[in-house]
Write a protein that holds these residues in place. Sequence first.
Motif, PDB file in Angstrom:
ATOM      1  N   ILE A  26       0.763  -0.868  -0.046  1.00  0.00           N
ATOM      2  CA  ILE A  26      -0.088  -0.128  -0.034  1.00  0.00           C
ATOM      3  C   ILE A  26       0.924   1.198   0.101  1.00  0.00           C
ATOM      4  O   ILE A  26       0.582   2.082  -0.819  1.00  0.00           O
ATOM      5  CB  ILE A  26      -0.942  -0.176   1.274  1.00  0.00           C
ATOM      6  CG1 ILE A  26      -1.902  -1.144   0.999  1.00  0.00           C
ATOM      7  CG2 ILE A  26      -1.612   1.492   1.356  1.00  0.00           C
ATOM      8  CD1 ILE A  26      -3.039  -1.350   2.243  1.00  0.00           C
ATOM      9  N   GLY A  27       1.798   1.310   0.960  1.00  0.00           N
ATOM     10  CA  GLY A  27       2.892   2.268   0.830  1.00  0.00           C
ATOM     11  C   GLY A  27       3.683   2.734  -0.393  1.00  0.00           C
ATOM     12  O   GLY A  27       3.428   3.921  -1.130  1.00  0.00           O
ATOM     13  N   TYR A  28       3.915   1.484  -1.324  1.00  0.00           N
ATOM     14  CA  TYR A  28       4.221   1.747  -2.560  1.00  0.00           C
ATOM     15  C   TYR A  28       3.502   2.189  -3.447  1.00  0.00           C
ATOM     16  O   TYR A  28       3.675   3.144  -4.327  1.00  0.00           O
ATOM     17  CB  TYR A  28       4.931   0.249  -3.037  1.00  0.00           C
ATOM     18  CG  TYR A  28       5.374   0.404  -4.411  1.00  0.00           C
ATOM     19  CD1 TYR A  28       6.661   1.052  -4.842  1.00  0.00           C
ATOM     20  CD2 TYR A  28       4.530  -0.132  -5.468  1.00  0.00           C
ATOM     21  CE1 TYR A  28       6.889   1.019  -6.349  1.00  0.00           C
ATOM     22  CE2 TYR A  28       4.895  -0.022  -6.791  1.00  0.00           C
ATOM     23  CZ  TYR A  28       6.098   0.548  -7.038  1.00  0.00           C
ATOM     24  OH  TYR A  28       6.292   0.634  -8.555  1.00  0.00           O
ATOM     25  N   ARG A  42       1.499  13.210  -0.501  1.00  0.00           N
ATOM     26  CA  ARG A  42       1.884  11.739  -0.741  1.00  0.00           C
ATOM     27  C   ARG A  42       3.043  11.409   0.043  1.00  0.00           C
ATOM     28  O   ARG A  42       3.090  10.259   0.455  1.00  0.00           O
ATOM     29  CB  ARG A  42       2.185  11.660  -2.439  1.00  0.00           C
ATOM     30  CG  ARG A  42       2.387  10.349  -2.994  1.00  0.00           C
ATOM     31  CD  ARG A  42       2.323  10.376  -4.585  1.00  0.00           C
ATOM     32  NE  ARG A  42       1.047  10.544  -4.950  1.00  0.00           N
ATOM     33  CZ  ARG A  42       0.637  10.832  -6.228  1.00  0.00           C
ATOM     34  NH1 ARG A  42       1.848  10.947  -6.802  1.00  0.00           N
ATOM     35  NH2 ARG A  42      -0.418  11.207  -6.617  1.00  0.00           N
ATOM     36  N   PRO A  43       4.184  12.320  -0.066  1.00  0.00           N
ATOM     37  CA  PRO A  43       5.298  11.578   0.741  1.00  0.00           C
ATOM     38  C   PRO A  43       5.054  11.354   2.357  1.00  0.00           C
ATOM     39  O   PRO A  43       5.621  10.678   2.844  1.00  0.00           O
ATOM     40  CB  PRO A  43       6.339  12.732   0.650  1.00  0.00           C
ATOM     41  CG  PRO A  43       6.235  13.701  -0.608  1.00  0.00           C
ATOM     42  CD  PRO A  43       4.459  13.334  -0.633  1.00  0.00           C
ATOM     43  N   LEU A  44       4.196  12.345   2.746  1.00  0.00           N
ATOM     44  CA  LEU A  44       3.881  12.087   4.172  1.00  0.00           C
ATOM     45  C   LEU A  44       3.120  10.796   4.449  1.00  0.00           C
ATOM     46  O   LEU A  44       3.405  10.244   5.267  1.00  0.00           O
ATOM     47  CB  LEU A  44       2.937  13.243   4.644  1.00  0.00           C
ATOM     48  CG  LEU A  44       2.758  13.392   6.234  1.00  0.00           C
ATOM     49  CD1 LEU A  44       4.006  13.318   7.239  1.00  0.00           C
ATOM     50  CD2 LEU A  44       1.838  14.311   6.564  1.00  0.00           C
ATOM     51  N   VAL A  45       2.031  10.705   3.744  1.00  0.00           N
ATOM     52  CA  VAL A  45       1.332   9.536   3.800  1.00  0.00           C
ATOM     53  C   VAL A  45       2.085   8.355   3.550  1.00  0.00           C
ATOM     54  O   VAL A  45       2.103   7.280   4.385  1.00  0.00           O
ATOM     55  CB  VAL A  45      -0.224   9.708   2.869  1.00  0.00           C
ATOM     56  CG1 VAL A  45      -1.092   8.321   2.981  1.00  0.00           C
ATOM     57  CG2 VAL A  45      -0.920  10.884   3.434  1.00  0.00           C
ATOM     58  N   GLY A  46       2.604   8.296   2.451  1.00  0.00           N
ATOM     59  CA  GLY A  46       3.435   6.864   2.045  1.00  0.00           C
ATOM     60  C   GLY A  46       4.568   6.705   2.849  1.00  0.00           C
ATOM     61  O   GLY A  46       4.785   5.445   3.290  1.00  0.00           O
ATOM     62  N   GLY A  47       5.050   7.765   3.404  1.00  0.00           N
ATOM     63  CA  GLY A  47       6.314   7.499   4.497  1.00  0.00           C
ATOM     64  C   GLY A  47       5.711   6.819   5.707  1.00  0.00           C
ATOM     65  O   GLY A  47       6.247   5.942   6.335  1.00  0.00           O
ATOM     66  N   ALA A  48       4.342   7.452   6.309  1.00  0.00           N
ATOM     67  CA  ALA A  48       3.870   7.098   7.363  1.00  0.00           C
ATOM     68  C   ALA A  48       3.474   5.592   7.322  1.00  0.00           C
ATOM     69  O   ALA A  48       3.654   4.732   8.227  1.00  0.00           O
ATOM     70  CB  ALA A  48       2.785   7.896   7.596  1.00  0.00           C
ATOM     71  N   VAL A  49       2.997   5.345   6.157  1.00  0.00           N
ATOM     72  CA  VAL A  49       2.698   3.894   5.902  1.00  0.00           C
ATOM     73  C   VAL A  49       3.931   2.841   5.871  1.00  0.00           C
ATOM     74  O   VAL A  49       3.713   1.732   6.478  1.00  0.00           O
ATOM     75  CB  VAL A  49       1.561   3.412   4.617  1.00  0.00           C
ATOM     76  CG1 VAL A  49       1.335   2.055   4.492  1.00  0.00           C
ATOM     77  CG2 VAL A  49       0.311   4.293   4.739  1.00  0.00           C
ATOM     78  N   GLY A  50       4.769   3.406   5.237  1.00  0.00           N
ATOM     79  CA  GLY A  50       5.995   2.498   4.984  1.00  0.00           C
ATOM     80  C   GLY A  50       6.841   2.482   6.403  1.00  0.00           C
ATOM     81  O   GLY A  50       7.184   1.290   6.867  1.00  0.00           O
TER      82      GLY A  50
END
Length: 70
Positions: A26-28, A42-50
Amino acid sequence: MPDPAARNTQIVALAMIISAITLGVIGYLIFAGTVPVPEESRPLVGGAVGIAAVLDLLIGIWFFSKGQSS
């Protein structure tokens, strides 16, 4: 006879590792733009999920090693 607590711990570990893989995918997808997230967040949400995926994986590995040593 196998210890049921150790077996339960291994099941929890497997669930955590599967969850980590799912979160990683999902992060990817968020970083790739497949999941509709505003460009500026996008970077904040993707980073948090990562980060959640990595922590989930580490906790799953810890549970797995705890289940092996019991």
